[in-house]
Design an enzyme around this catalytic site. Structure first.
Site, PDB file in Angstrom:
ATOM      1  N   ASN A  41       0.773  -1.160  -0.167  1.00  0.00           N
ATOM      2  CA  ASN A  41       0.115   0.119  -0.130  1.00  0.00           C
ATOM      3  C   ASN A  41       1.080   1.401  -0.043  1.00  0.00           C
ATOM      4  OD1 ASN A  41       0.685  -0.860   2.638  1.00  0.00           O
ATOM      5  ND2 ASN A  41      -0.980   0.295   3.567  1.00  0.00           N
ATOM      6  N   GLU A  43       0.330   5.325   0.657  1.00  0.00           N
ATOM      7  CA  GLU A  43      -0.711   6.293   1.142  1.00  0.00           C
ATOM      8  C   GLU A  43      -0.122   7.565   0.520  1.00  0.00           C
ATOM      9  OE1 GLU A  43      -1.089   5.478   5.358  1.00  0.00           O
ATOM     10  OE2 GLU A  43      -2.264   3.649   5.082  1.00  0.00           O
ATOM     11  N   CYS A  52      -4.042   0.604  -2.432  1.00  0.00           N
ATOM     12  CA  CYS A  52      -3.703  -0.864  -1.802  1.00  0.00           C
ATOM     13  C   CYS A  52      -2.666  -1.734  -2.220  1.00  0.00           C
ATOM     14  CB  CYS A  52      -5.066  -1.500  -1.984  1.00  0.00           C
ATOM     15  SG  CYS A  52      -6.639  -0.923  -0.825  1.00  0.00           S
ATOM     16  N   GLU A  54      -3.031  -4.764  -3.243  1.00  0.00           N
ATOM     17  CA  GLU A  54      -3.462  -5.586  -4.174  1.00  0.00           C
ATOM     18  C   GLU A  54      -3.510  -4.775  -5.628  1.00  0.00           C
ATOM     19  OE1 GLU A  54      -4.813  -4.967  -1.336  1.00  0.00           O
ATOM     20  OE2 GLU A  54      -5.935  -6.554  -0.569  1.00  0.00           O
ATOM     21  N   CYS A  85     -10.252  -4.959   0.320  1.00  0.00           N
ATOM     22  CA  CYS A  85     -11.418  -3.978   0.071  1.00  0.00           C
ATOM     23  C   CYS A  85     -12.231  -4.360  -0.949  1.00  0.00           C
ATOM     24  CB  CYS A  85     -10.878  -2.569   0.260  1.00  0.00           C
ATOM     25  SG  CYS A  85     -10.310  -1.903  -1.319  1.00  0.00           S
ATOM     26  N   CYS A  88     -10.432  -3.477  -4.430  1.00  0.00           N
ATOM     27  CA  CYS A  88      -9.583  -4.541  -4.910  1.00  0.00           C
ATOM     28  C   CYS A  88     -10.164  -6.035  -5.131  1.00  0.00           C
ATOM     29  CB  CYS A  88      -8.753  -4.616  -3.683  1.00  0.00           C
ATOM     30  SG  CYS A  88      -7.530  -3.271  -3.547  1.00  0.00           S
TER      31      CYS A  88
HETATM   32  N1  THU Z   1      -5.230  -1.976   2.555  1.00  0.00           N
HETATM   33  C1  THU Z   1      -4.634  -2.482   1.590  1.00  0.00           C
HETATM   34  O1  THU Z   1      -3.601  -2.066   0.888  1.00  0.00           O
HETATM   35  N2  THU Z   1      -5.222  -3.739   0.924  1.00  0.00           N
HETATM   36  C2  THU Z   1      -6.267  -4.292   1.739  1.00  0.00           C
HETATM   37  O2  THU Z   1      -6.762  -5.177   1.372  1.00  0.00           O
HETATM   38  C3  THU Z   1      -6.925  -3.391   3.025  1.00  0.00           C
HETATM   39  C4  THU Z   1      -6.520  -2.065   3.153  1.00  0.00           C
HETATM   40  C5  THU Z   1      -4.620  -0.656   3.062  1.00  0.00           C
HETATM   41  C6  THU Z   1      -4.968   0.747   2.463  1.00  0.00           C
HETATM   42  C7  THU Z   1      -4.575   1.856   3.392  1.00  0.00           C
HETATM   43  O3  THU Z   1      -3.430   2.021   3.292  1.00  0.00           O
HETATM   44  C8  THU Z   1      -4.498   0.838   4.573  1.00  0.00           C
HETATM   45  O4  THU Z   1      -4.514  -0.636   4.496  1.00  0.00           O
HETATM   46  C9  THU Z   1      -5.648   1.185   5.886  1.00  0.00           C
HETATM   47  O5  THU Z   1      -6.661   1.039   5.434  1.00  0.00           O
END
Ligand code: THU
Length: 131
Positions: A41, A43, A52, A54, A85, A88
């Site tokens: 991920n 941000e 994310c 994925e 999520c 994804c």
């Molecule tokens: N996140 C992912 O990268 N993948 C997931 O399957 C769930 C959430 C990340 C997004 C964000 O950077 C952090 O987790 C908190 O939501």
């Protein structure tokens, strides 16, 4: 010994850029040709611009010219395995058949395996646009 998808996901998770949530996620997928692609991920201070793990792995796969996911693993440091999520799930579904295994893991060693169809029942796909 070849690196497993879980090892690859765990390793790329270390590179996550997650200063806002402090929740690092790693994803690794294998394609029909046997190549492994990873993502973490990433941000952003403008929160909705974050991506994310994925999505990163899928983008790397596409950039390499590959399109068919045969297995995907996601890992995070959470009490229970973190499912992808909603967005994804749809992204994975674009490149993976319904029965493709999706493994969800925690850093403490909990592992669950589900499938694309279980995560996204009734998925919207290209068949719905046929006329
Ligand atoms: N996140 C992912 O990268 N993948 C997931 O399957 C769930 C959430 C990340 C997004 C964000 O950077 C952090 O987790 C908190 O939501």
């Amino acid at each position: 010994m070849p690196e497993t998808l879980l090892d690859a996901a765990k390793s790329v998770r270390e590179n996550a850029h997650a200063p806002y949530s402090n929740f690092k996620v790693g994803a690794a997928l294998i394609t029909s040709s046997g190549r492994v692609f990873v993502g973490c991920n990433v941000e952003n201070v403008a929160y909705p611009e974050g991506t994310c793990a994925e999505a990163g792995a899928i983008a790397a796969m596409c950039a390499a010219g590959e399109r068919v996911i045969t297995e995907i693993t996601v890992i995070a440091d959470s009490p229970t395995p973190v499912p992808p999520c909603g967005g994804c799930r749809q992204k994975i579904s674009e490149f993976a058949a319904h029965d493709v295994p999706v493994t969800l893991a925690t850093m403490s060693g909990k592992i669950e395996t589900t499938t694309v169809a279980t995560l996204l029942p009734g998925a919207f796909d290209s068949s719905h646009m046929e006329i």
